[in-house]
Write a protein that holds these residues in place. Structure first.
Motif, PDB file in Angstrom:
ATOM      1  N   GLY A 139      39.825  38.824  54.285  1.00  0.00           N
ATOM      2  CA  GLY A 139      38.862  39.910  54.411  1.00  0.00           C
ATOM      3  C   GLY A 139      39.116  41.029  53.423  1.00  0.00           C
ATOM      4  N   ILE A 140      39.556  40.661  52.206  1.00  0.00           N
ATOM      5  CA  ILE A 140      39.830  41.647  51.158  1.00  0.00           C
ATOM      6  C   ILE A 140      38.786  41.500  50.060  1.00  0.00           C
ATOM      7  CG2 ILE A 140      41.473  42.419  49.402  1.00  0.00           C
ATOM      8  CD1 ILE A 140      43.706  41.431  51.228  1.00  0.00           C
ATOM      9  N   ALA A 141      38.020  42.555  49.852  1.00  0.00           N
ATOM     10  CA  ALA A 141      36.971  42.559  48.834  1.00  0.00           C
ATOM     11  C   ALA A 141      37.483  43.182  47.545  1.00  0.00           C
ATOM     12  CB  ALA A 141      35.761  43.346  49.343  1.00  0.00           C
ATOM     13  N   GLY A 142      36.741  42.927  46.452  1.00  0.00           N
ATOM     14  CA  GLY A 142      37.064  43.519  45.164  1.00  0.00           C
ATOM     15  C   GLY A 142      37.689  42.562  44.178  1.00  0.00           C
ATOM     16  N   LEU A 143      38.096  41.381  44.656  1.00  0.00           N
ATOM     17  CA  LEU A 143      38.722  40.390  43.784  1.00  0.00           C
ATOM     18  C   LEU A 143      37.800  39.195  43.532  1.00  0.00           C
ATOM     19  CD1 LEU A 143      41.132  42.088  44.980  1.00  0.00           C
ATOM     20  CD2 LEU A 143      42.539  40.062  44.610  1.00  0.00           C
ATOM     21  N   GLU A 144      36.551  39.285  43.975  1.00  0.00           N
ATOM     22  CA  GLU A 144      35.625  38.154  43.854  1.00  0.00           C
ATOM     23  C   GLU A 144      35.449  37.716  42.412  1.00  0.00           C
ATOM     24  OE1 GLU A 144      34.078  40.755  47.297  1.00  0.00           O
ATOM     25  OE2 GLU A 144      35.084  41.006  45.365  1.00  0.00           O
ATOM     26  N   PHE A 145      35.464  38.658  41.464  1.00  0.00           N
ATOM     27  CA  PHE A 145      35.205  38.319  40.065  1.00  0.00           C
ATOM     28  C   PHE A 145      36.256  37.377  39.494  1.00  0.00           C
ATOM     29  CE2 PHE A 145      38.201  41.756  39.625  1.00  0.00           C
ATOM     30  CZ  PHE A 145      38.855  41.549  38.423  1.00  0.00           C
ATOM     31  N   LEU A 146      37.444  37.335  40.097  1.00  0.00           N
ATOM     32  CA  LEU A 146      38.473  36.413  39.613  1.00  0.00           C
ATOM     33  C   LEU A 146      38.015  34.964  39.758  1.00  0.00           C
ATOM     34  CD1 LEU A 146      41.722  38.091  41.016  1.00  0.00           C
ATOM     35  CD2 LEU A 146      40.713  38.323  38.737  1.00  0.00           C
ATOM     36  N   ARG A 147      37.052  34.721  40.645  1.00  0.00           N
ATOM     37  CA  ARG A 147      36.476  33.373  40.788  1.00  0.00           C
ATOM     38  C   ARG A 147      35.813  32.925  39.497  1.00  0.00           C
ATOM     39  NH1 ARG A 147      34.683  29.180  40.459  1.00  0.00           N
ATOM     40  NH2 ARG A 147      33.767  27.775  42.020  1.00  0.00           N
ATOM     41  N   GLY A 148      35.382  33.879  38.684  1.00  0.00           N
ATOM     42  CA  GLY A 148      34.679  33.555  37.448  1.00  0.00           C
ATOM     43  C   GLY A 148      35.555  33.523  36.215  1.00  0.00           C
ATOM     44  N   ILE A 149      36.882  33.709  36.386  1.00  0.00           N
ATOM     45  CA  ILE A 149      37.789  33.676  35.227  1.00  0.00           C
ATOM     46  C   ILE A 149      38.545  32.356  35.237  1.00  0.00           C
ATOM     47  CG2 ILE A 149      39.699  34.802  34.037  1.00  0.00           C
ATOM     48  CD1 ILE A 149      38.960  37.390  35.373  1.00  0.00           C
ATOM     49  N   PRO A 150      38.344  31.504  34.246  1.00  0.00           N
ATOM     50  CA  PRO A 150      39.008  30.194  34.233  1.00  0.00           C
ATOM     51  C   PRO A 150      40.427  30.295  33.683  1.00  0.00           C
ATOM     52  CG  PRO A 150      37.589  30.388  32.333  1.00  0.00           C
ATOM     53  CD  PRO A 150      37.416  31.668  33.116  1.00  0.00           C
ATOM     54  N   GLY A 151      41.319  30.856  34.484  1.00  0.00           N
ATOM     55  CA  GLY A 151      42.685  31.013  34.004  1.00  0.00           C
ATOM     56  C   GLY A 151      43.627  31.340  35.130  1.00  0.00           C
ATOM     57  N   THR A 152      44.842  31.745  34.767  1.00  0.00           N
ATOM     58  CA  THR A 152      45.872  32.096  35.728  1.00  0.00           C
ATOM     59  C   THR A 152      46.184  33.585  35.636  1.00  0.00           C
ATOM     60  OG1 THR A 152      47.569  31.497  34.121  1.00  0.00           O
ATOM     61  CG2 THR A 152      46.922  29.806  35.701  1.00  0.00           C
ATOM     62  N   VAL A 153      46.875  34.083  36.650  1.00  0.00           N
ATOM     63  CA  VAL A 153      47.186  35.500  36.743  1.00  0.00           C
ATOM     64  C   VAL A 153      47.900  36.006  35.492  1.00  0.00           C
ATOM     65  CG1 VAL A 153      48.654  37.174  37.966  1.00  0.00           C
ATOM     66  CG2 VAL A 153      47.197  35.581  39.257  1.00  0.00           C
ATOM     67  N   GLY A 154      48.874  35.242  34.995  1.00  0.00           N
ATOM     68  CA  GLY A 154      49.603  35.682  33.807  1.00  0.00           C
ATOM     69  C   GLY A 154      48.706  35.917  32.617  1.00  0.00           C
ATOM     70  N   GLY A 155      47.755  35.009  32.414  1.00  0.00           N
ATOM     71  CA  GLY A 155      46.856  35.128  31.272  1.00  0.00           C
ATOM     72  C   GLY A 155      45.894  36.275  31.408  1.00  0.00           C
TER      73      GLY A 155
END
Length: 323
Positions: A139-155
């Motif tokens: 139930g945490i909002a604000g990170l949805e856009f990460l669904r659209g980044i084809p990569g990993t956290v480090g990158g």
């Protein structure tokens, strides 16, 4: 720990053939006693990047865990170039290969934990889809856009990755980074001096983990937004091809894809590389491209866009290694 030398079999993905790595007499870049990861000399990288092109790494290190990587880099002590590799989705590995050591972070670096006050802690190898899904379930909002980044956290921490109107600079609290000499630092977001698709992290540093700040939200609404992003990507981008994601940064006040299209580059080819017909800010490997074809095509697109509009495009895709 055993040093391995990759032979020609490793250049082919044959769907599960036994590894053709053989023990090597080549000298390791560091003392290997006590290290638990896998160290491979002359390691093929093409199979590890989305374009499926490029040469070999002088060395590929796949650490067993964080402690193993910290120890390896401390022993290396900045004496050799180091490059971290995640999904390989936004990268051209040049045909001459990569000097020094490429560090590939595996499953041991993919943990995601939910903390208090809507904070999400992630290891550097966690995929954007995994991070956004974990946030949704909590139930945490604000990170949805990460669904659209084809990569990993480090990158995407390193390059301030973004999509659909948001970027990592909007949510990053701090990150753990190993510097080229093996020093471990925790850096607040302000120290990364973020700008559009850029950070101040030095070459050779390796992002190990990051903390993101979200806000309370309804999992159903968060999930619907993630589904919208996934559908938009599927409909507009050539996801089922050998590609590298968005090729050029969007210039101030412009869309890169539109500039490329208006310059007449849709479908333009060089060797086995092509400007996507579906989305003109994507280059694709039609099956026979070399990295030189892809990079050369990108440079030709830049030239034509400048000739047509007077706007100089900048690469968003990383281009690394020897020509």
């Amino acid at each position: 720990m055993t040093i391995r030398q990759a032979d020609d079999w490793d250049m082919h993905d044959d769907g599960g053939a036994p590894s053709a790595n053989v023990e090597s007499t080549i000298a390791a870049p560091v003392p290997i006693e006590g290290l638990r990861g896998k160290l491979t000399a002359n390691a093929p990288l093409a199979k590890l990047v989305w374009f499926k092109t490029g040469g070999n790494a002088d060395w590929l290190f796949e650490p067993a865990d964080k402690e193993d990587l910290v120890e390896f880099l401390a022993r290396l002590d900045g004496q050799m170039p180091v490059m971290a590799l995640g999904l390989g989705s936004n990268m051209i590995i040049r045909d001459g290969g990569v000097p020094g050591v490429v560090v590939k972070l595996g499953k041991a670096f993919s943990n995601v934990e939910i903390g208090d006050d809507c904070r999400v802690s992630c290891d550097a190898g966690a995929h954007g889809i995994l991070v956004s899904s974990a946030a949704r379930d909590a139930g945490i909002a604000g990170l949805e856009f990460l669904r659209g980044i084809p990569g990993t956290v480090g990158g995407f921490v390193r390059m301030n990755g973004g999509a659909y109107g948001r970027e990592v600079a909007d949510i990053l609290i701090d990150c753990d980074v190993i510097m080229p000499d093996g020093e471990w630092l925790t850096l607040p977001a302000a120290d990364l001096d973020y700008s559009y698709r850029h950070s101040a992290l030095p070459d050779g540093s390796v992002v190990m983990a990051a903390r993101f700040q979200g806000a309370e939200g309804d999992p159903a609404i968060i999930g619907a937004e993630m589904d919208r992003i996934a559908e938009a990507r599927e409909n507009s981008q050539p996801l089922r091809t050998k590609t590298g994601g968005s090729t050029f940064k969007n210039p101030e006040g412009h869309k890169a894809w539109q500039l490329v299209d208006e310059a007449g580059c849709r479908g333009l080819m060089m060797g086995g590389a092509q400007v996507s017909e579906k989305h003109t800010n994507f280059l694709i490997n039609t099956g026979t491209a070399t990295s030189a074809d892809i990079e050369g095509l990108g440079e030709e697109v830049k030239r034509r866009v400048y000739e047509h509009s007077g706007i100089q495009l900048e690469w968003e895709i990383q281009r690394v290694g020897r020509p």
